[in-house]
Design an enzyme around this catalytic site. Sequence first.
Site, short mmCIF file in Angstrom:
data_model
loop_
_atom_site.label_atom_id
_atom_site.label_comp_id
_atom_site.label_asym_id
_atom_site.label_seq_id
_atom_site.Cartn_x
_atom_site.Cartn_y
_atom_site.Cartn_z
N GLU A 12 5.04 -3.50 -13.02
CA GLU A 12 6.22 -3.28 -12.20
C GLU A 12 6.36 -4.36 -11.14
OE1 GLU A 12 6.99 1.28 -12.69
OE2 GLU A 12 5.84 0.87 -10.90
N CYS A 34 8.03 -7.69 -4.50
CA CYS A 34 6.68 -7.13 -4.51
C CYS A 34 6.13 -7.28 -5.94
CB CYS A 34 6.73 -5.67 -4.08
SG CYS A 34 5.11 -4.89 -4.09
N CYS A 87 -5.18 -0.46 -11.96
CA CYS A 87 -6.03 -0.88 -10.85
C CYS A 87 -7.38 -0.17 -10.95
CB CYS A 87 -5.38 -0.54 -9.52
SG CYS A 87 -6.24 -1.26 -8.08
N CYS A 101 -8.07 4.08 -4.91
CA CYS A 101 -7.69 4.67 -3.61
C CYS A 101 -7.04 6.04 -3.89
CB CYS A 101 -6.70 3.76 -2.88
SG CYS A 101 -7.40 2.12 -2.55
N CYS A 154 -3.10 6.61 -3.89
CA CYS A 154 -2.24 5.65 -4.60
C CYS A 154 -2.05 6.05 -6.06
CB CYS A 154 -2.86 4.26 -4.53
SG CYS A 154 -1.92 3.00 -5.40
N GLY A 199 -2.34 -3.20 -8.80
CA GLY A 199 -3.56 -3.98 -8.94
C GLY A 199 -4.11 -4.51 -7.64
N GLU A 200 -5.31 -5.06 -7.75
CA GLU A 200 -6.00 -5.64 -6.60
C GLU A 200 -6.09 -7.15 -6.84
OE1 GLU A 200 -7.19 -5.04 -3.52
OE2 GLU A 200 -7.87 -7.10 -3.68
N SER A 236 -2.15 -8.74 -0.18
CA SER A 236 -2.83 -7.60 0.42
C SER A 236 -4.07 -7.24 -0.41
CB SER A 236 -1.86 -6.41 0.46
OG SER A 236 -2.52 -5.27 0.95
N SER A 289 -5.87 -3.76 3.71
CA SER A 289 -5.56 -2.33 3.72
C SER A 289 -6.70 -1.60 4.41
CB SER A 289 -5.37 -1.81 2.29
OG SER A 289 -4.23 -2.43 1.73
N LEU A 290 -6.48 -1.28 5.67
CA LEU A 290 -7.53 -0.65 6.48
C LEU A 290 -7.57 0.85 6.18
CD1 LEU A 290 -9.60 -1.16 8.75
CD2 LEU A 290 -7.77 -0.70 10.40
N CYS A 344 5.69 1.87 -1.72
CA CYS A 344 4.25 1.55 -1.71
C CYS A 344 3.46 2.68 -2.34
CB CYS A 344 3.73 1.44 -0.28
SG CYS A 344 4.38 0.10 0.65
N1 SAH Z 1 -4.59 -3.52 -3.95
C1 SAH Z 1 -3.96 -4.11 -2.82
C2 SAH Z 1 -2.45 -4.27 -2.96
C3 SAH Z 1 -1.71 -3.11 -3.56
S1 SAH Z 1 -1.48 -1.69 -2.52
C4 SAH Z 1 -4.29 -3.34 -1.56
O1 SAH Z 1 -4.96 -2.32 -1.66
O2 SAH Z 1 -3.95 -3.77 -0.48
C5 SAH Z 1 -0.31 -2.20 -1.33
C6 SAH Z 1 -0.27 -1.33 -0.08
O3 SAH Z 1 0.26 -0.04 -0.39
C7 SAH Z 1 -1.66 -1.09 0.50
O4 SAH Z 1 -1.66 -1.33 1.89
C8 SAH Z 1 -1.90 0.38 0.22
O5 SAH Z 1 -2.79 0.93 1.15
C9 SAH Z 1 -0.50 0.94 0.27
N2 SAH Z 1 -0.35 2.23 -0.41
C10 SAH Z 1 -0.98 2.62 -1.52
N3 SAH Z 1 -0.61 3.86 -1.86
C11 SAH Z 1 0.29 4.26 -0.94
C12 SAH Z 1 1.06 5.44 -0.74
N4 SAH Z 1 0.97 6.47 -1.58
N5 SAH Z 1 1.89 5.52 0.30
C13 SAH Z 1 2.01 4.47 1.14
N6 SAH Z 1 1.34 3.32 1.01
C14 SAH Z 1 0.47 3.21 -0.01
#
Ligand code: SAH
Length: 370
Positions: free
Chosen positions: A96, A132, A139, A143, A146, A190-191, A220, A243-244, A362
């Site tokens: 996507e 984006c 991935c 997380c 996600c 993905g990462e 990111s 992504s903290l 996101c």
């Molecule tokens: N893998 C990378 C990039 C993809 S995620 C990363 O982890 O940074 C891109 C951003 O979307 C990250 O900051 C992640 O924390 C955020 N994200 C993931 N799932 C989400 C959700 N359900 N709602 C809002 N933000 C989300």
Amino acid sequence: MAGQKQSALLGHSFQELRVVVEEFGQPDYRARQLFEAIYRQRLATVDQASTLPQSMRERLKSSGLEIGLPKIEKRFESIDGTVRYLILLADGQSVETVWMPEGDGGEAGDGSDSGPEQETASGATFDRATLCVSSQVGCAVNCQFCLTAQLGIKRNLTAGEIVGQVIAVLNDHRVDLERQRMNIVFMGMGEPFLNYENFIKAVRLLVEGVGFSESRMTVSTAGIVPRIEDFGKETIRPKLAISLNASNDEVRERVMPINRKWNLAALLGAARRFPLRNRERLTFEYVLLEGVNDSPQHAREVVSLLQGIRAKVNLIALNSGPGISFNTPSDICVQSFQRLLIEAGIPTFVRRPRGRDIYAACGQLKRTVA
Ligand code: SAH
């Protein structure tokens, strides 16, 4: 040749195209023409490359070489103008890519909206947009908030497939990069730092070939610490976002299992050592999960974690979805979290969700088909 497997020129560096051109017994300047045709002119087929002699185009094709631009399989348009694309890859997998007119206030990091839309010379009705882009099919990071995580990891994208997403969407919107301001965020599926070599190669092609500026790109990462170190040494590189998503190890382990491998001390250590450029800031993204990481105490912990780092924070209220067992905090809660960080001197912005109605926001990228 009928039935012959095609291989893609898209993704080849200029040096690699020189080798191809040499194999065909063509003069060196043909490599530059081919490079321009693929990346600057963003052509879909070798046939369209009118700077090359017809005979060379025929020979490229008959030896199974094509540009190999991925096709748009589906297109979903949100009421807010966001477009989510399913991009079809050569092996039948899909990823996507999301088009956000005016961005989401997060990519520039200043939280600003652009001015009113303007009619541009090419007739398009935007003056600024953000793409984006995905780096993997699925991935591996898992997380817990996600949706992409639910796919598991299928495979890495090649550099050509990463650049191909960008070109396919630019072409769909007839973007003229000389006139229109475009940003790229590597924040799709993905990462990126678990597909580091292909990601970096794609960045170089986007800068040297397509014509993006590196200062208009942000990558990111969930916190792949050794790659953060590598990334700091790159001569051509986007800005970095981390992504903290939690303010202490206990919470972060729960929501981001990767924290067991690289904990906050390791992550923040890498962030502190990261060689920022003039006026550059590190972005920290923080997905707010109701009752999990969104209290004033958590905000104060974030403040002390980021002490001494030239940072800004992008807050994202959770975009929920099927199978996600967290809730979205209220606007008031998001605002008070933001206020605490701002009062402590950290520039903090709230990212607007874009395209939630079409599963484009996101964390929602799961190749949802309807
Ligand atoms: N893998 C990378 C990039 C993809 S995620 C990363 O982890 O940074 C891109 C951003 O979307 C990250 O900051 C992640 O924390 C955020 N994200 C993931 N799932 C989400 C959700 N359900 N709602 C809002 N933000 C989300």
